[in-house]
Design an enzyme around this catalytic site. Structure first.
Site, PDB file in Angstrom:
ATOM      1  N   TYR A 181       0.493  -1.052   0.257  1.00  0.00           N
ATOM      2  CA  TYR A 181       0.174  -0.039   0.036  1.00  0.00           C
ATOM      3  C   TYR A 181       0.864   1.624   0.479  1.00  0.00           C
ATOM      4  O   TYR A 181       2.141   1.066   0.804  1.00  0.00           O
ATOM      5  CB  TYR A 181      -1.070  -0.181   0.867  1.00  0.00           C
ATOM      6  CG  TYR A 181      -0.203   0.146   2.719  1.00  0.00           C
ATOM      7  CD1 TYR A 181       0.468   1.088   3.620  1.00  0.00           C
ATOM      8  CD2 TYR A 181      -0.151  -1.564   2.890  1.00  0.00           C
ATOM      9  CE1 TYR A 181       0.653   0.597   4.407  1.00  0.00           C
ATOM     10  CE2 TYR A 181       0.561  -1.215   4.564  1.00  0.00           C
ATOM     11  CZ  TYR A 181       1.289  -0.355   5.105  1.00  0.00           C
ATOM     12  OH  TYR A 181       1.550  -0.546   5.986  1.00  0.00           O
ATOM     13  N   ARG A 204       4.428   0.525   0.727  1.00  0.00           N
ATOM     14  CA  ARG A 204       5.441  -0.291   1.863  1.00  0.00           C
ATOM     15  C   ARG A 204       5.203  -1.943   0.795  1.00  0.00           C
ATOM     16  O   ARG A 204       3.948  -1.863   0.339  1.00  0.00           O
ATOM     17  CB  ARG A 204       3.947  -0.357   3.113  1.00  0.00           C
ATOM     18  CG  ARG A 204       4.032   0.823   3.834  1.00  0.00           C
ATOM     19  CD  ARG A 204       5.003   1.288   4.768  1.00  0.00           C
ATOM     20  NE  ARG A 204       6.380  -0.173   5.296  1.00  0.00           N
ATOM     21  CZ  ARG A 204       6.616  -0.837   5.593  1.00  0.00           C
ATOM     22  NH1 ARG A 204       5.269  -0.810   7.130  1.00  0.00           N
ATOM     23  NH2 ARG A 204       7.388  -1.887   5.942  1.00  0.00           N
ATOM     24  N   HIS A 207       3.107  -6.651   3.907  1.00  0.00           N
ATOM     25  CA  HIS A 207       4.048  -7.078   5.172  1.00  0.00           C
ATOM     26  C   HIS A 207       2.730  -7.493   5.920  1.00  0.00           C
ATOM     27  O   HIS A 207       1.609  -7.085   6.459  1.00  0.00           O
ATOM     28  CB  HIS A 207       5.228  -6.071   5.918  1.00  0.00           C
ATOM     29  CG  HIS A 207       4.170  -4.580   6.473  1.00  0.00           C
ATOM     30  ND1 HIS A 207       3.876  -3.756   5.545  1.00  0.00           N
ATOM     31  CD2 HIS A 207       3.532  -3.912   6.793  1.00  0.00           C
ATOM     32  CE1 HIS A 207       2.649  -3.047   5.884  1.00  0.00           C
ATOM     33  NE2 HIS A 207       2.341  -3.482   7.336  1.00  0.00           N
TER      34      HIS A 207
HETATM   35 FE   FE2 Z   1       2.025  -1.670   8.281  1.00  0.00          FE
END
Ligand code: FE2
Lengths: 208, 240
Positions: B145, B155, B158
């Site tokens: 995202y 990111r 995760h």
């Molecule tokens: Fe996160």
């Protein structure tokens, strides 16, 4: 060549990020169907021994803004100074006390709150008493590794004077950042403890 | 069970508090040196959470929020062991996990990414390691995202992990990444970790041996908490 110590490295830390509440206090952030209650949201039962107190405060960044996305955890001994942990070998702690609390700062004000009891004294390594204290651990977006600090009680002047950890702090003016003044709010002893991540009033953080 | 103080944390292996590439750390990083604190009982003990803390679906994010069907996305199993620095298993470690859904969207009031919520996915789970330190949970592979840091920072996929060991000094929050994700090496949060070898310790490999055929792929993620000294040569009271 010499033999190897065969030691592993600790997993490196990463920030808790802005959504730590989803995992750590899901009920608080509106995910109410998964766990019956948030871990660490209730430290006390009716039968817990000890003086009821409240710990409140906020966590401030370097420009003086309170964090609204921090998560604060506390770990403390019971009223007799015993930890509810298998590592505690001096006696059995109050079974009605968890010793562990967790508070998401209020989403509007950033204030964290713990309803707990005043801990008893715990010995230092050499057997001398430490002043009553609570261990705090703070994580948030922008904090790359959780911060350990302590809260000491403002009405324990003599014990604080004699505390072996406080005594070792070189910059005496910083000791006050660990001591929460006592007030009485709504009939209950309240210790107000603001934490400053940076700046002139920067709280003492420990490498434990 | 007994144990002494914990091995000193290698602060050069962990990310430093201040890293200007991760902008939020700039005003949230202590600037004064940490003060060394010899472990006392306050650091060597820690809360214990029994298996009775857990509900039957706590370790199953595919089912623990499901309303009228299962969540959209790639079904995965994440498993591994919690060890200490001496490679000893850490049993009874509470592991809490949280993550975005398959589209990269978190179920949170402050989340503004345009990807949709999944009505059947909450995004939180937890489990406790067994006697051999092993743990597992089932979930949907989270999506990457975008986040407000640089103008175009994303990111990598995760899962956030929070772990309680046996002492409060072992308390750790970290993130697990997935093998082969090119975003890992572009991420300013990953890059707060100075050492490439340390970053690689957070990347879970695909584990075909534990993949359930026709159902869910497996990823293996071992977690290492701080080790501790033997009590034999310390904690002597005065006069002993
Ligand atoms: Fe996160």
């Amino acid at each position: 060549m010499v033999q190897s110590l065969d030691r592993l490295k600790e997993s490196p830390s990463q920030t808790a990020g802005p959504y730590v509440h989803i995992g750590c206090t899901p009920n608080y952030c509106g995910i109410e169907q998964v766990f019956p209650e948030d871990l660490g949201s209730r430290m006390l039962k009716e039968e817990t021994r000890g003086e009821r107190i409240r710990i409140v405060g906020r966590v401030f960044d370097g420009v003086g803004t309170p964090l609204k996305d921090a998560l604060v955890e506390v770990w403390q001994a019971d009223a007799a100074g015993l930890y509810p942990s298998p590592q505690e070998t001096r006696g059995k702690a109050d079974p009605a006390f968890t010793g562990f609390g967790r508070s998401a700062g209020d989403m509007a004000t950033g204030e964290f709150v713990f309803e707990t009891i005043k801990p008893g004294s715990v010995p230092f390594k050499d057997g001398r008493p430490q002043a009553p204290h609570v261990t705090l651990w703070i994580v948030a977006r922008g904090i790359n590794i959780g911060l350990h600090t302590r809260l000491y009680f403002g009405d324990e002047g003599a014990a604080n004077e004699a505390d072996p950890i406080l005594a070792r702090i070189e910059h005496r003016s910083r000791v006050a950042t660990l001591i929460a003044p006592k007030t009485v709010e709504g009939g209950i002893a309240t210790y107000r403890h603001d934490i400053f991540l940076q700046g002139e009033k920067e709280t003492i953080f420990f490498d434990i | 069970m007994s144990g002494g103080s914990f091995y000193q944390r290698d602060r050069r292996w962990h990310p430093p508090a201040y890293d200007p590439g991760y902008k939020t750390s700039v005003t949230r990083s202590p600037q004064k040196a940490l003060i060394a604190l010899d472990n006392t009982l306050s650091e060597m003990t820690g809360p214990v959470f029994g298996h009775d803390t857990l509900g039957p679906l706590d370790d199953d994010m595919i089912l623990n929020f499901a309303k009228d069907g299962e969540p959209i996305g790639q079904r995965i199993i994440v498993h591994g062991r919690v060890l200490d620095e001496d490679a000893r298993p850490v049993p009874g470690a509470l592991i809490e996990v949280w993550q975005a859904n398959a589209g990269g969207r978190y179920r949170h009031k402050k989340e503004s990414y345009l990807a949709p919520l999944d009505p059947n996915f909450g995004g939180c789970g937890r489990t406790i390691s067994g006697p051999d330190g092993s743990y597992r949970f089932r979930t949907i592979k989270p999506g990457p995202y975008p986040w407000p840091n640089g103008p175009n920072d994303w990111r990598p996929a995760h899962i956030h992990f929070s772990i309680f060991g046996q002492g409060f000094a072992q308390r750790l929050i970290t993130q697990m990444y997935f093998e082969g994700d090119p975003l890992i090496w572009l991420c300013p949060i990953v890059s707060t970790i100075p050492d490439k070898a340390a970053i690689e310790r957070l990347i879970a490999p695909l584990d075909m041996a534990n993949t359930v055929p026709m159902d869910a792929r497996a990823y293996k993620f071992d977690i290492v908490l701080r080790g501790r000294r033997s009590t034999l040569f310390e904690n002597r009271m005065e006069g002993n």
